[in-house]
Design a protein around this motif. Structure first.
Motif, mmCIF file in Angstrom:
data_model
loop_
_atom_site.group_PDB
_atom_site.id
_atom_site.type_symbol
_atom_site.label_atom_id
_atom_site.label_comp_id
_atom_site.label_asym_id
_atom_site.label_seq_id
_atom_site.Cartn_x
_atom_site.Cartn_y
_atom_site.Cartn_z
ATOM 1 N N MET A 72 0.816 -1.211 0.000
ATOM 2 C CA MET A 72 0.000 0.000 0.000
ATOM 3 C C MET A 72 0.855 1.269 0.000
ATOM 4 O O MET A 72 0.498 2.268 -0.631
ATOM 5 N N LYS A 73 1.969 1.237 0.700
ATOM 6 C CA LYS A 73 2.795 2.428 0.862
ATOM 7 C C LYS A 73 3.233 2.996 -0.482
ATOM 8 O O LYS A 73 3.379 4.209 -0.646
ATOM 9 N N PHE A 74 3.436 2.124 -1.447
ATOM 10 C CA PHE A 74 3.868 2.544 -2.777
ATOM 11 C C PHE A 74 2.862 3.507 -3.405
ATOM 12 O O PHE A 74 3.222 4.370 -4.197
ATOM 13 N N HIS A 75 1.581 3.365 -3.039
ATOM 14 C CA HIS A 75 0.513 4.178 -3.636
ATOM 15 C C HIS A 75 0.075 5.339 -2.737
ATOM 16 O O HIS A 75 -0.822 6.088 -3.122
ATOM 17 N N ALA A 76 0.668 5.473 -1.560
ATOM 18 C CA ALA A 76 0.154 6.403 -0.558
ATOM 19 C C ALA A 76 0.892 7.740 -0.582
ATOM 20 O O ALA A 76 2.091 7.810 -0.868
ATOM 21 N N THR A 77 0.157 8.794 -0.262
ATOM 22 C CA THR A 77 0.729 10.128 -0.072
ATOM 23 C C THR A 77 0.635 10.461 1.416
ATOM 24 O O THR A 77 -0.474 10.549 1.964
ATOM 25 N N MET A 109 -4.797 7.594 -0.017
ATOM 26 C CA MET A 109 -4.678 6.625 -1.113
ATOM 27 C C MET A 109 -5.930 6.664 -1.961
ATOM 28 O O MET A 109 -7.032 6.949 -1.471
ATOM 29 N N ALA A 110 -5.780 6.349 -3.229
ATOM 30 C CA ALA A 110 -6.951 6.140 -4.079
ATOM 31 C C ALA A 110 -7.642 4.857 -3.631
ATOM 32 O O ALA A 110 -6.991 3.831 -3.381
ATOM 33 N N GLY A 111 -8.969 4.928 -3.513
ATOM 34 C CA GLY A 111 -9.712 3.728 -3.139
ATOM 35 C C GLY A 111 -9.452 2.574 -4.088
ATOM 36 O O GLY A 111 -9.401 1.418 -3.665
ATOM 37 N N ARG A 112 -9.257 2.884 -5.348
ATOM 38 C CA ARG A 112 -8.961 1.850 -6.348
ATOM 39 C C ARG A 112 -7.674 1.108 -5.994
ATOM 40 O O ARG A 112 -7.585 -0.123 -6.132
ATOM 41 N N ASP A 113 -6.656 1.836 -5.530
ATOM 42 C CA ASP A 113 -5.385 1.208 -5.181
ATOM 43 C C ASP A 113 -5.521 0.314 -3.944
ATOM 44 O O ASP A 113 -4.948 -0.784 -3.891
ATOM 45 N N ILE A 114 -6.279 0.780 -2.947
ATOM 46 C CA ILE A 114 -6.515 -0.061 -1.770
ATOM 47 C C ILE A 114 -7.224 -1.344 -2.200
ATOM 48 O O ILE A 114 -6.837 -2.452 -1.812
ATOM 49 N N GLY A 115 -8.259 -1.199 -3.019
ATOM 50 C CA GLY A 115 -9.010 -2.365 -3.478
ATOM 51 C C GLY A 115 -8.151 -3.346 -4.249
ATOM 52 O O GLY A 115 -8.278 -4.571 -4.080
ATOM 53 N N ASN A 116 -7.259 -2.831 -5.085
ATOM 54 C CA ASN A 116 -6.416 -3.721 -5.883
ATOM 55 C C ASN A 116 -5.405 -4.473 -5.027
ATOM 56 O O ASN A 116 -5.115 -5.649 -5.285
#
Length: 343
Positions: A72-77, A109-116
């Motif tokens: 997740m961290k890769f996609h997080a701000t 995070m984008a919800g899409r990224d969490i879901g993926n």
């Protein structure tokens, strides 16, 4: 899955909360089935209009414990600072991650990224069977268990379980089928959601500002975008939503100010009516109600999804303790421990 089967845990709703619960129990000696109406994995490409989710520091810690934070961290701000103000009044409240002694006060995070990330974990998780697209049609109690009838590909599946978890959102089919009422109150407001690009760097600062037209928040995202949550009184929503992008940005600018410079771009706008909701029952023998199926609150505190993740953490801990002590995971005694923990 055959037309009749038994599992230990049946999760109704494979959204972010339900999927997180299954992931939290990945190393436990449990058979788990998830029933979800829509496919979990999104094939969509990243978009300017990605819906953002604010993860509190506590939620980040929970995902670390589950073992998903590295992905997740890769996609997080990260949110490094929080700036809180009240339009027309003096005084500002500032929070700083360094003063709090943490790496970040929260993450966006984008919800899409969490879901993926969750979908990828579930696809490789040996103790989970995912039924999607599938819908719940009936629930009944049986000896030492609970049973659901599920429709998938025009076939009726009968699934028995020791414990059913309702994680199927505010319009929960589980609550409706079992006649579980809720206390609900409209805020007479809607939240307008959109992504904004300012002329100045956001520098990982989250802004919360109280205004005459309602509180608003701007959360830092990737590519110097900010996720806007702007609360409006219900009678004003249609007018604000009908504004041109230029007029919308001008009105937002007048309420927010110039801390981020000029607001240059706004993406797709969506309005969500706001209400307070609490399920009158959050546990029964063989049943736990979690996430938005159990509670909904005003989004300005950013706690909606975070409350659901705390439900996940507490329920996973109670189920794990029951397994260690060779107790029934669906017994009222097990679920009362969960209810006491969450209240």
């Amino acid at each position: 899955m055959s037309s009749t089967t038994s599992v230990d845990l049946l999760i109704i709703g494979g959204g972010m909360v339900g999927a997180s619960l299954a992931c939290a129990l990945k190393d436990k000696p449990l058979t788990i089935a998830i029933v979800e109406a829509v496919p979990l994995h999104s094939a969509e490409q990243p978009s300017y209009d990605d819906r953002a989710i604010a993860l509190a520091y506590g939620s980040q810690r929970i995902f670390q414990g589950i073992g998903l934070w590295p992905q997740m961290k890769f996609h997080a701000t990260p949110i490094k600072k929080i700036h809180i103000s009240d339009r027309g009044h003096f005084g500002i409240t500032r929070l700083d991650h360094q003063k709090e002694g943490v790496e970040a006060l929260g993450q966006v995070m984008a919800g899409r990224d969490i879901g993926n990330v969750l979908a990828e974990q579930l696809a490789n998780q040996a103790n989970v069977e995912l039924l999607t697209p599938a819908t719940l049609s009936q629930i009944r109690y049986i000896d030492n268990g609970i049973q659901a009838e599920v429709m998938q590909n025009e076939q009726v599946l009968t699934i028995s379980a020791k414990l059913m978890v309702a994680a199927d959102g505010g319009h929960s089919s589980v609550r409706q089928l079992l006649g579980i009422d809720s206390d609900s109150k409209s805020y007479q407001q809607s939240a307008i959601i959109a992504n904004i690009t300012p002329s100045r760097p956001h520098n990982h600062v989250a802004y919360e500002r109280f205004t005459d037209s309602g509180p608003l928040a701007l959360l830092p995202m990737s590519d110097n975008r900010c996720s806007l949550v702007w609360t409006q009184w219900q009678q004003d929503v249609d007018e604000v939503m009908s504004l041109s992008d230029e007029a919308f940005l001008a009105q937002l600018q007048s309420r927010f100010g110039y801390r981020l410079g000029r607001l240059k771009q706004v993406g797709k706008r969506t309005a969500y009516p706001l209400h307070l909701m609490r399920s009158k029952e959050q546990i029964r023998p063989r049943l736990a109600v979690i996430g938005n199926a159990a509670h909904a609150i005003h989004p300005i505190a950013g706690q909606g999804f975070n409350l659901g993740i705390r439900d996940v953490s507490a329920l996973a801990e109670c189920v794990s303790d029951a397994l260690v002590n060779e107790q029934d995971i669906g017994s009222l005694a097990t679920l009362q421990r969960y209810a006491e923990w969450r209240h």
